[in-house]
Design a protein around this motif. Structure first.
Motif, PDB file in Angstrom:
ATOM      1  N   VAL A  71       0.732  -0.998   0.059  1.00  0.00           N
ATOM      2  CA  VAL A  71      -0.048  -0.089   0.038  1.00  0.00           C
ATOM      3  C   VAL A  71       0.999   1.113  -0.147  1.00  0.00           C
ATOM      4  CG1 VAL A  71      -1.987   1.325   1.271  1.00  0.00           C
ATOM      5  CG2 VAL A  71      -1.703  -1.421   1.337  1.00  0.00           C
ATOM      6  N   THR A  72       0.680   2.282  -0.909  1.00  0.00           N
ATOM      7  CA  THR A  72       1.560   3.397  -1.110  1.00  0.00           C
ATOM      8  C   THR A  72       0.667   4.749  -1.406  1.00  0.00           C
ATOM      9  OG1 THR A  72       3.441   4.250  -1.925  1.00  0.00           O
ATOM     10  CG2 THR A  72       2.087   3.013  -3.476  1.00  0.00           C
ATOM     11  N   CYS A  73       1.292   5.768  -1.617  1.00  0.00           N
ATOM     12  CA  CYS A  73       0.697   6.855  -2.276  1.00  0.00           C
ATOM     13  C   CYS A  73      -0.279   7.331  -1.323  1.00  0.00           C
ATOM     14  CB  CYS A  73       0.322   6.639  -3.849  1.00  0.00           C
ATOM     15  SG  CYS A  73       0.281   8.166  -4.686  1.00  0.00           S
ATOM     16  N   ILE A  74      -1.546   7.740  -2.053  1.00  0.00           N
ATOM     17  CA  ILE A  74      -2.534   8.347  -1.314  1.00  0.00           C
ATOM     18  C   ILE A  74      -3.134   7.205  -0.499  1.00  0.00           C
ATOM     19  CG2 ILE A  74      -2.941  10.221  -3.030  1.00  0.00           C
ATOM     20  CD1 ILE A  74      -5.337   8.651  -3.950  1.00  0.00           C
ATOM     21  N   SER A  75      -3.013   5.969  -0.708  1.00  0.00           N
ATOM     22  CA  SER A  75      -3.699   4.765   0.036  1.00  0.00           C
ATOM     23  C   SER A  75      -3.103   4.734   1.188  1.00  0.00           C
ATOM     24  CB  SER A  75      -3.741   3.423  -0.671  1.00  0.00           C
ATOM     25  OG  SER A  75      -4.398   3.761  -1.940  1.00  0.00           O
ATOM     26  N   LEU A  76      -1.603   4.857   1.331  1.00  0.00           N
ATOM     27  CA  LEU A  76      -0.726   4.751   2.597  1.00  0.00           C
ATOM     28  C   LEU A  76      -1.249   6.177   3.490  1.00  0.00           C
ATOM     29  CD1 LEU A  76       1.220   3.055   4.208  1.00  0.00           C
ATOM     30  CD2 LEU A  76       2.825   4.921   3.406  1.00  0.00           C
ATOM     31  N   ALA A  77      -1.577   7.217   2.477  1.00  0.00           N
ATOM     32  CA  ALA A  77      -1.649   8.490   3.364  1.00  0.00           C
ATOM     33  C   ALA A  77      -2.806   8.389   4.162  1.00  0.00           C
ATOM     34  CB  ALA A  77      -1.586   9.833   2.289  1.00  0.00           C
ATOM     35  N   ARG A  78      -3.821   7.979   3.428  1.00  0.00           N
ATOM     36  CA  ARG A  78      -5.201   7.851   4.259  1.00  0.00           C
ATOM     37  C   ARG A  78      -5.093   6.779   5.428  1.00  0.00           C
ATOM     38  NH1 ARG A  78      -7.469   8.306  -1.109  1.00  0.00           N
ATOM     39  NH2 ARG A  78      -9.109  10.081  -0.962  1.00  0.00           N
ATOM     40  N   ARG A  79      -4.508   5.882   5.232  1.00  0.00           N
ATOM     41  CA  ARG A  79      -4.097   4.879   6.294  1.00  0.00           C
ATOM     42  C   ARG A  79      -3.359   5.543   7.583  1.00  0.00           C
ATOM     43  NH1 ARG A  79      -5.257   0.206   6.549  1.00  0.00           N
ATOM     44  NH2 ARG A  79      -3.880  -0.463   8.548  1.00  0.00           N
ATOM     45  N   ARG A  80      -2.560   6.277   7.291  1.00  0.00           N
ATOM     46  CA  ARG A  80      -1.850   6.908   8.465  1.00  0.00           C
ATOM     47  C   ARG A  80      -2.488   8.168   9.007  1.00  0.00           C
ATOM     48  NH1 ARG A  80       3.160   4.629   9.011  1.00  0.00           N
ATOM     49  NH2 ARG A  80       4.039   6.299  10.006  1.00  0.00           N
ATOM     50  N   GLY A  81      -3.504   8.655   8.336  1.00  0.00           N
ATOM     51  CA  GLY A  81      -4.349   9.840   8.802  1.00  0.00           C
ATOM     52  C   GLY A  81      -3.916  11.108   8.307  1.00  0.00           C
ATOM     53  N   TRP A  82      -3.137  11.259   7.174  1.00  0.00           N
ATOM     54  CA  TRP A  82      -2.793  12.447   6.559  1.00  0.00           C
ATOM     55  C   TRP A  82      -4.324  13.133   6.097  1.00  0.00           C
ATOM     56  CZ3 TRP A  82       1.949  10.738   3.187  1.00  0.00           C
ATOM     57  CH2 TRP A  82       2.743  10.132   4.022  1.00  0.00           C
ATOM     58  N   TRP A  83      -4.262  14.411   6.152  1.00  0.00           N
ATOM     59  CA  TRP A  83      -5.207  15.358   5.569  1.00  0.00           C
ATOM     60  C   TRP A  83      -5.390  15.093   4.284  1.00  0.00           C
ATOM     61  CZ3 TRP A  83      -6.165  19.423   2.488  1.00  0.00           C
ATOM     62  CH2 TRP A  83      -7.428  19.889   2.242  1.00  0.00           C
TER      63      TRP A  83
END
Length: 170
Positions: free
Chosen positions: A66-78
């Motif tokens: 999982v990377t890019c915006i999918s990882l960003a969502r998982r990590r709670g990035w706005w």
């Protein structure tokens, strides 16, 4: 040592066979739990609970991370408005590649990882930031990078110091 039942051990997650072996679980126990429907085997070496996140299950199923915006969502990035919800997976060049059918609606990122991968189903913060930089619009990428710096602290800062031109092969 008493091991937790496999369904309990895997609750909400996906774990590689080798890691389960190191903990003391045997192939006999794994096969028994799969046959009983307590856990699922994905791509021969990954074992998942039914409650594991869909994107992590898909990463194991397709052989990616999982990377890019999918990882960003998982990590709670706005996440800026209008950013798609498709799954983004990372595949290193020369890997066995994705097991994706033609109708798979996700995005693939074929790049050398910034750090050794090991047995993980989620890309590192630096790799995700690099994928965001080439995948998203400059405005979206900037917002996500700033959010990552705020949430991730030092991990994001280290990723931002990478010489992207060399990473991208230019």
């Amino acid at each position: 040592m008493q091991l937790a039942p496999l369904a309990e051990r895997l609750a909400g997650t996906v774990i590689h066979r080798g890691d389960l072996h190191r903990e003391g679980y045997t192939d006999v126990q794994l096969r028994r739990a799969v046959r009983a429907g307590e856990i699922e085997v994905l791509r021969r070496a990954w074992f998942a609970s039914a409650s594991a996140p869909r994107e992590v299950r898909d990463a194991a199923r397709y052989g990616g991370r999982v990377t890019c915006i999918s990882l960003a969502r998982r990590r709670g990035w706005w996440m800026p408005e209008g950013v798609g919800g498709e799954l983004h997976l990372h595949f290193p060049p020369g890997s066995t590649g994705p097991r994706l059918d033609a109708a798979w609606p996700g995005v693939t990122h074929w790049t050398r990882p910034l750090a050794p991968l090991g047995r993980v189903l989620k890309a590192g913060v630096g790799d995700a930031l690099a994928h965001i930089a080439v995948c998203q619009s400059p405005d979206t990428a900037l917002v996500l990078w700033e959010t990552a710096a705020r949430i991730e602290g030092g991990r994001a800062a280290r990723g931002m110091d990478v010489g992207w031109r060399g990473w991208l092969g230019h």
